[in-house]
Design a protein around this motif. Structure first.
Motif, PDB file in Angstrom:
ATOM      1  N   TYR A  38       0.824  -1.208   0.000  1.00 61.26           N
ATOM      2  CA  TYR A  38       0.000   0.000   0.000  1.00 61.26           C
ATOM      3  C   TYR A  38       0.855   1.253   0.000  1.00 61.26           C
ATOM      4  N   VAL A  39       1.848   1.293   0.857  1.00 62.12           N
ATOM      5  CA  VAL A  39       2.712   2.477   0.944  1.00 62.12           C
ATOM      6  C   VAL A  39       3.480   2.670  -0.351  1.00 62.12           C
ATOM      7  N   LEU A  40       4.025   1.593  -0.917  1.00 64.81           N
ATOM      8  CA  LEU A  40       4.763   1.715  -2.171  1.00 64.81           C
ATOM      9  C   LEU A  40       3.842   2.145  -3.314  1.00 64.81           C
ATOM     10  N   GLY A  41       2.643   1.586  -3.342  1.00 72.10           N
ATOM     11  CA  GLY A  41       1.677   1.970  -4.370  1.00 72.10           C
ATOM     12  C   GLY A  41       1.206   3.395  -4.201  1.00 72.10           C
ATOM     13  N   LEU A  42       1.028   3.824  -2.956  1.00 78.11           N
ATOM     14  CA  LEU A  42       0.598   5.193  -2.690  1.00 78.11           C
ATOM     15  C   LEU A  42       1.637   6.190  -3.175  1.00 78.11           C
ATOM     16  N   ARG A  43       2.886   5.875  -2.934  1.00 79.58           N
ATOM     17  CA  ARG A  43       3.970   6.765  -3.370  1.00 79.58           C
ATOM     18  C   ARG A  43       3.988   6.855  -4.897  1.00 79.58           C
ATOM     19  N   THR A  44       3.829   5.718  -5.556  1.00 80.86           N
ATOM     20  CA  THR A  44       3.822   5.700  -7.018  1.00 80.86           C
ATOM     21  C   THR A  44       2.618   6.466  -7.561  1.00 80.86           C
ATOM     22  N   ASN A  45       1.450   6.232  -6.972  1.00 78.11           N
ATOM     23  CA  ASN A  45       0.246   6.940  -7.422  1.00 78.11           C
ATOM     24  C   ASN A  45       0.365   8.438  -7.197  1.00 78.11           C
ATOM     25  N   ARG A  46       0.971   8.817  -6.092  1.00 78.45           N
ATOM     26  CA  ARG A  46       1.152  10.245  -5.815  1.00 78.45           C
ATOM     27  C   ARG A  46       2.061  10.886  -6.857  1.00 78.45           C
ATOM     28  N   LYS A  47       3.135  10.186  -7.247  1.00 82.31           N
ATOM     29  CA  LYS A  47       4.023  10.719  -8.281  1.00 82.31           C
ATOM     30  C   LYS A  47       3.296  10.855  -9.611  1.00 82.31           C
ATOM     31  N   VAL A  48       2.463   9.879  -9.929  1.00 85.05           N
ATOM     32  CA  VAL A  48       1.698   9.933 -11.179  1.00 85.05           C
ATOM     33  C   VAL A  48       0.748  11.129 -11.152  1.00 85.05           C
ATOM     34  N   GLU A  49       0.071  11.357 -10.025  1.00 85.47           N
ATOM     35  CA  GLU A  49      -0.855  12.487  -9.909  1.00 85.47           C
ATOM     36  C   GLU A  49      -0.122  13.817  -9.980  1.00 85.47           C
ATOM     37  N   ILE A  50       1.039  13.893  -9.368  1.00 85.69           N
ATOM     38  CA  ILE A  50       1.836  15.127  -9.442  1.00 85.69           C
ATOM     39  C   ILE A  50       2.232  15.402 -10.884  1.00 85.69           C
ATOM     40  N   ASN A  51       2.675  14.365 -11.598  1.00 89.02           N
ATOM     41  CA  ASN A  51       3.063  14.548 -12.995  1.00 89.02           C
ATOM     42  C   ASN A  51       1.874  14.969 -13.858  1.00 89.02           C
ATOM     43  N   LYS A  52       0.695  14.398 -13.593  1.00 83.36           N
ATOM     44  CA  LYS A  52      -0.508  14.808 -14.333  1.00 83.36           C
ATOM     45  C   LYS A  52      -0.850  16.268 -14.047  1.00 83.36           C
ATOM     46  N   GLN A  56      -1.100  19.463 -16.539  1.00 80.59           N
ATOM     47  CA  GLN A  56      -2.245  20.374 -16.576  1.00 80.59           C
ATOM     48  C   GLN A  56      -1.789  21.819 -16.404  1.00 80.59           C
ATOM     49  N   LEU A  57      -0.811  22.038 -15.542  1.00 82.81           N
ATOM     50  CA  LEU A  57      -0.274  23.379 -15.335  1.00 82.81           C
ATOM     51  C   LEU A  57       0.356  23.908 -16.622  1.00 82.81           C
ATOM     52  N   ASP A  58       1.134  23.072 -17.282  1.00 78.77           N
ATOM     53  CA  ASP A  58       1.740  23.487 -18.554  1.00 78.77           C
ATOM     54  C   ASP A  58       0.666  23.853 -19.571  1.00 78.77           C
ATOM     55  N   ASP A  59      -0.361  23.019 -19.663  1.00 80.50           N
ATOM     56  CA  ASP A  59      -1.437  23.284 -20.624  1.00 80.50           C
ATOM     57  C   ASP A  59      -2.187  24.569 -20.279  1.00 80.50           C
ATOM     58  N   SER A  60      -2.431  24.796 -18.993  1.00 82.13           N
ATOM     59  CA  SER A  60      -3.171  25.996 -18.578  1.00 82.13           C
ATOM     60  C   SER A  60      -2.380  27.270 -18.860  1.00 82.13           C
ATOM     61  N   ILE A  61      -1.095  27.235 -18.596  1.00 78.85           N
ATOM     62  CA  ILE A  61      -0.269  28.418 -18.875  1.00 78.85           C
ATOM     63  C   ILE A  61      -0.206  28.667 -20.380  1.00 78.85           C
ATOM     64  N   GLU A  62      -0.090  27.599 -21.154  1.00 80.50           N
ATOM     65  CA  GLU A  62      -0.073  27.746 -22.606  1.00 80.50           C
ATOM     66  C   GLU A  62      -1.395  28.322 -23.116  1.00 80.50           C
ATOM     67  N   ASN A  63      -2.520  27.858 -22.544  1.00 82.74           N
ATOM     68  CA  ASN A  63      -3.825  28.395 -22.940  1.00 82.74           C
ATOM     69  C   ASN A  63      -3.948  29.878 -22.594  1.00 82.74           C
ATOM     70  N   ASN A  93      -5.000  27.195  -8.839  1.00 81.94           N
ATOM     71  CA  ASN A  93      -5.575  25.981  -8.249  1.00 81.94           C
ATOM     72  C   ASN A  93      -4.730  24.748  -8.536  1.00 81.94           C
ATOM     73  N   ILE A  94      -4.158  24.683  -9.711  1.00 80.79           N
ATOM     74  CA  ILE A  94      -3.290  23.549 -10.031  1.00 80.79           C
ATOM     75  C   ILE A  94      -2.030  23.595  -9.163  1.00 80.79           C
ATOM     76  N   CYS A  95      -1.487  24.784  -8.942  1.00 77.67           N
ATOM     77  CA  CYS A  95      -0.318  24.915  -8.058  1.00 77.67           C
ATOM     78  C   CYS A  95      -0.664  24.454  -6.645  1.00 77.67           C
ATOM     79  N   THR A  96      -1.852  24.811  -6.175  1.00 77.77           N
ATOM     80  CA  THR A  96      -2.301  24.383  -4.850  1.00 77.77           C
ATOM     81  C   THR A  96      -2.437  22.866  -4.800  1.00 77.77           C
ATOM     82  N   ARG A  97      -2.963  22.273  -5.858  1.00 82.13           N
ATOM     83  CA  ARG A  97      -3.116  20.815  -5.925  1.00 82.13           C
ATOM     84  C   ARG A  97      -1.759  20.126  -5.870  1.00 82.13           C
ATOM     85  N   ILE A  98      -0.788  20.655  -6.573  1.00 79.82           N
ATOM     86  CA  ILE A  98       0.556  20.067  -6.553  1.00 79.82           C
ATOM     87  C   ILE A  98       1.142  20.156  -5.154  1.00 79.82           C
TER      88      ILE A  98
END
Length: 151
Positions: A38-52, A56-63, A93-98
């Motif tokens: 669970y802990v290893l999966g949580l860490r991996t999932n958190r990294k995936v969410e941060i990267n997503k 989103q931040l890159d796309d929003s700034i570009e928009n 909001n995306i910065c806050t999420r990160i």
């Protein structure tokens, strides 16, 4: 001398006792293994969410930047102003999420403040909108360098 039936009963009892140990061993592996997985999966999932979120931040700034370019030569419009505010709030909001996902990162407050000033003041009240758009590009680079993707 025990009979055949007695020998069979003894063998079944011995097999069931060895299966009990394997059952207990399996239970112990499960009890201690699941939290680790669970802990290893949580860490991996958190990294995936941060990267997503960084994507989103890159796309929003570009928009935001593309919308600012589309304002070139247009007169002031309240709808355009509100759209720029909405783009900025999305970025904030995306910065806050990160930050919520990665407690070690801090919000680049000064950079966001500068972006808001550019997006709401300089784009609409400046005679030289090209310099404001180049400032948005500079702020985009600063934010991209601040939030690094993890592997």
């Amino acid at each position: 001398m025990p009979s055949q039936l007695a020998n069979c009963a003894i063998e079944i009892a011995q097999c069931s006792q060895s299966q009990d140990y394997s059952g207990w061993f399996s239970l112990a592996i499960t009890v201690f293994g699941w939290p680790i997985v669970y802990v290893l999966g949580l860490r991996t999932n958190r990294k995936v969410e941060i990267n997503k979120s960084i994507d989103q931040l890159d796309d929003s700034i570009e928009n935001l930047r593309k919308f600012a370019v589309s304002l070139e030569g247009k007169a002031f419009s309240n709808a355009d102003y509100q759209t720029m505010v909405a783009y900025f709030n999305r970025i904030k909001n995306i910065c806050t999420r990160i930050e919520q996902l990665d407690k070690s990162l801090t919000k680049p407050t000064e950079t966001l403040r500068e972006l808001k000033k550019i997006a709401t003041d300089e784009i609409f009240h400046s005679d030289n909108k090209n310099s404001a758009i180049s400032k948005i590009l500079r702020v985009e680079i600063v934010l991209v360098n601040h939030y690094k993707k993890s592997m």
